[in-house]
Design an enzyme around this catalytic site. Structure first.
Site, short mmCIF file in Angstrom:
data_model
loop_
_atom_site.label_atom_id
_atom_site.label_comp_id
_atom_site.label_asym_id
_atom_site.label_seq_id
_atom_site.Cartn_x
_atom_site.Cartn_y
_atom_site.Cartn_z
CB SER A 148 36.85 48.89 41.47
OG SER A 148 35.99 49.92 41.01
CD GLU A 206 22.59 40.34 33.11
OE1 GLU A 206 23.21 41.40 33.05
OE2 GLU A 206 22.87 39.43 33.91
CG ASP A 320 34.53 50.98 44.04
OD1 ASP A 320 33.61 51.30 44.82
OD2 ASP A 320 34.53 51.24 42.83
CG HIS A 452 -0.99 69.55 45.37
ND1 HIS A 452 -0.95 68.34 44.71
CD2 HIS A 452 -1.89 70.32 44.69
CE1 HIS A 452 -1.80 68.37 43.69
NE2 HIS A 452 -2.38 69.56 43.66
P1 NAI Z 1 27.16 45.16 37.78
O1 NAI Z 1 27.70 44.14 38.66
O2 NAI Z 1 26.20 46.18 38.29
O3 NAI Z 1 26.44 44.47 36.53
C1 NAI Z 1 27.11 43.54 35.72
C2 NAI Z 1 26.09 42.72 34.95
O4 NAI Z 1 26.77 41.86 34.07
C3 NAI Z 1 25.23 41.86 35.85
O5 NAI Z 1 23.89 42.05 35.48
C4 NAI Z 1 25.73 40.45 35.57
O6 NAI Z 1 24.74 39.48 35.72
C5 NAI Z 1 26.17 40.59 34.12
N1 NAI Z 1 27.17 39.63 33.67
C6 NAI Z 1 28.25 39.19 34.36
N2 NAI Z 1 28.98 38.35 33.59
C7 NAI Z 1 28.36 38.28 32.39
C8 NAI Z 1 28.63 37.60 31.17
N3 NAI Z 1 29.70 36.84 31.02
N4 NAI Z 1 27.77 37.77 30.14
C9 NAI Z 1 26.67 38.56 30.27
N5 NAI Z 1 26.38 39.22 31.40
C10 NAI Z 1 27.21 39.09 32.44
O7 NAI Z 1 28.43 45.85 37.12
P2 NAI Z 1 28.61 47.15 36.22
O8 NAI Z 1 27.32 47.57 35.59
O9 NAI Z 1 29.77 46.84 35.34
O10 NAI Z 1 29.01 48.24 37.27
C11 NAI Z 1 30.20 48.06 38.06
C12 NAI Z 1 30.00 48.68 39.41
O11 NAI Z 1 29.87 50.07 39.29
C13 NAI Z 1 28.76 48.17 40.11
O12 NAI Z 1 29.05 47.88 41.45
C14 NAI Z 1 27.79 49.31 40.02
O13 NAI Z 1 26.91 49.37 41.12
C15 NAI Z 1 28.71 50.51 39.97
N6 NAI Z 1 28.05 51.55 39.19
C16 NAI Z 1 27.07 52.27 39.76
C17 NAI Z 1 26.39 53.21 39.03
C18 NAI Z 1 25.29 53.94 39.67
O14 NAI Z 1 25.17 53.91 40.89
N7 NAI Z 1 24.47 54.63 38.90
C19 NAI Z 1 26.71 53.51 37.65
C20 NAI Z 1 27.75 52.69 37.15
C21 NAI Z 1 28.38 51.76 37.91
#
Ligand code: NAI
Length: 473
Positions: A148, A206, A320, A452
């Site tokens: 992705s 957000e 992805d 523990h």
């Molecule tokens: P995400 O989908 O997790 O979060 C994106 C956020 O942006 C959401 O809270 C959404 O409501 C918000 N949003 C969307 N459009 C918006 C707008 N126009 N203005 C303001 N807020 C808006 O996506 P993210 O954080 O970019 O991560 C991408 C992918 O990578 C996800 O599927 C995530 O699970 C994965 N990832 C996982 C990690 C982990 O497991 N620790 C670390 C980094 C990424």
């Protein structure tokens, strides 16, 4: 007799999904090649995602712990400072070492590595383009694992310098004074933590009403509270409406979610850097899927059936680039299952027990259903909670923050969801994953002997709490 195809299986993409599938397929006796356009193996996760971000998170957490908390536990050290070039150089070294490790694993398992960009020329053939030219490769089967890319906002186009994606946010050469982060998902929160710890004034916009839409709401709110205490500012139900730059600098305009662009409700936020982290989208770039008869859905994700088979019978897809959470470990599981199914084995992914982790401090990790999901689905459940303030080991570690929450079916007591905000939650969640994969009840966890003093005792206490019989609270 000469073989009809150059390979039994060609995998396109060497991220966690692709490279793991390649190794497993080779173990199963297939003649395998893996085509990757980047000179470094490992994909987004290793090159610009999980691994570099976790290196930055681990190090900056150590930095703020030493600076802000060592004195209270009796460790004297003055003038604690962060050396950004050293931090970045070490991060790059970690990435390089792990990428070299994958190359070594390919050699050991006799997976042929092909550097170049793959384009389908038919259902059984691809063209690979690289700096050395073009070559045609045939295979009996293909596995697409192309991953992705970050989603771009129409009014905030990436320029790679001031309006950036996570790709650049892991490699800034100086700490911005003011950083605006759009999106409070995993990437937004993790990278906000990194740059805030390094001294940036971070503001997160957000669109949803809490951090981490999709997480258990109680945990999202606790996460927000913790990050606010760490100095990060949040504006919820807000979205960026545009950006402007004048002689006083860059400014992000934002407003309530439903406000019209240009309306009086708009507010301006000064920023040196704007990180757009609003999600990622499937990447099928140069694949020319039409030539192979592979179809995608309305969101550009490759359509697959239960056996990871696309609309072309001998072309499979995982990770992805297909539906589901965009997580390295989900891609790995799918890669292994896909090639095992190709080999006539019983490959399987248990989508109910895929853990999710956000590597903030403290970390948030969860598996299974949230309280909101169970309520919406009309499932009757009991809740058990235990706070790390009452966990002896967390206290010894000076990390007694957070909570474990277990959701168990009201009648069968089967564990339906486990949510942990606390120290080392990313590791602790493994116990919950195994318990759920084995169909355990909260009573099973409660009656399992835990060392523990240890952090996992908090999970046991939360399991006891489901039945109202915690010992240490
Ligand atoms: P995400 O989908 O997790 O979060 C994106 C956020 O942006 C959401 O809270 C959404 O409501 C918000 N949003 C969307 N459009 C918006 C707008 N126009 N203005 C303001 N807020 C808006 O996506 P993210 O954080 O970019 O991560 C991408 C992918 O990578 C996800 O599927 C995530 O699970 C994965 N990832 C996982 C990690 C982990 O497991 N620790 C670390 C980094 C990424």
């Amino acid at each position: 007799m000469a073989k009809a195809f150059d390979f039994d299986l060609v995998i396109i993409g060497a991220g966690p999904g692709g490279y793991t599938a390649a190794i497993r397929a080779a173990q199963l006796g297939m003649k395998v090649a893996c085509v990757e356009k980047d000179p470094k193996l490992g994909g987004t996760c290793l090159r610009v995602g999980c691994i570099p971000s976790k290196t930055l998170l681990e190090t900056t957490e150590k930095f703020v712990t030493a600076r802000d908390r060592f004195s209270r536990i009796g460790i004297k050290c003055d003038n604690v400072a962060m050396d950004l070039p050293v931090l970045m150089a070490r991060k790059d070294k970690v990435v390089d070492t792990l990428a070299t490790g994958i190359a070594g694993l390919f050699k050991k398992n006799k997976v042929e590595r092909i550097v170049g960009t793959a384009t389908f020329t038919g259902a059984k053939t691809i063209k690979v383009t690289s700096v050395t030219g073009e070559k045609s490769i045939s295979a009996e089967k293909f596995l697409i694992a192309t991953g992705s890319v970050p989603i771009e906002l129409p009014n905030l186009k990436f320029d790679g310098k001031k309006i950036i994606s996570s790709d650049q946010a892991i490699a800034l050469d100086r700490v911005p004074e003011k950083m605006v982060v759009i999106g409070a998902g995993a990437i937004g929160l993790e990278l906000s933590s990194v740059w805030s710890r390094l001294g940036a004034k971070v503001t997160v916009l957000e669109i949803y009403r809490t951090t981490l839409p999709g997480a258990d709401e109680e945990m999202s709110k606790l996460m927000e509270k913790t990050l606010r205490e760490q100095g990060i500012t949040f504006h919820f139900v807000s979205q960026a409406t545009g950006i402007k730059e004048d002689k006083t600098g860059l400014k992000v305009r934002f407003a309530a979610k439903d406000a019209k662009p240009g309306s009086a409700a708009e507010t301006e936020l000064p920023a040196d850097v704007v990180l757009v982290a609003v999600g990622r989208k499937a990447y099928t770039g140069e694949l020319n899927l039409a030539a192979a008869g592979v179809q995608t859905d309305s969101r550009g994700r490759i359509t697959i059936n239960h056996a990871f088979q696309t609309t072309a019978a001998d072309i499979f897809a995982i990770g992805d680039v297909v539906a589901g959470p965009m997580l390295a470990h989900k891609a790995e599981e799918e890669g292994v299952a896909a090639v095992e199914l190709m080999a006539g084995k019983a490959g399987h992914v248990d989508y109910n027990t895929i853990p999710l982790v956000v590597y903030t401090a403290p970390e948030l990790a969860w598996v299974g259903k949230t309280q909101e999901e169970l309520t919406t689905q009309g499932v009757k459940f009991r809740v058990g909670k235990f706070r790390f303030t009452a966990n002896a080991r967390a206290m010894c570690m000076d990390e007694a923050h957070g909570v474990v929450k277990i959701l168990a079916d009201e009648y069968s007591d089967r564990v339906l969801g486990v949510h942990i905000l606390g120290p080392q939650a990313s590791s602790l969640i493994a116990e919950a994953v195994i318990a759920m994969a084995m169909g355990a009840s909260s009573e099973d966890i409660a009656r399992t002997c835990h060392a523990h003093p240890s952090l996992p005792e908090a999970i046991r206490e939360a399991a006891l709490a489901v039945d109202g019989r915690m010992i240490n609270s």
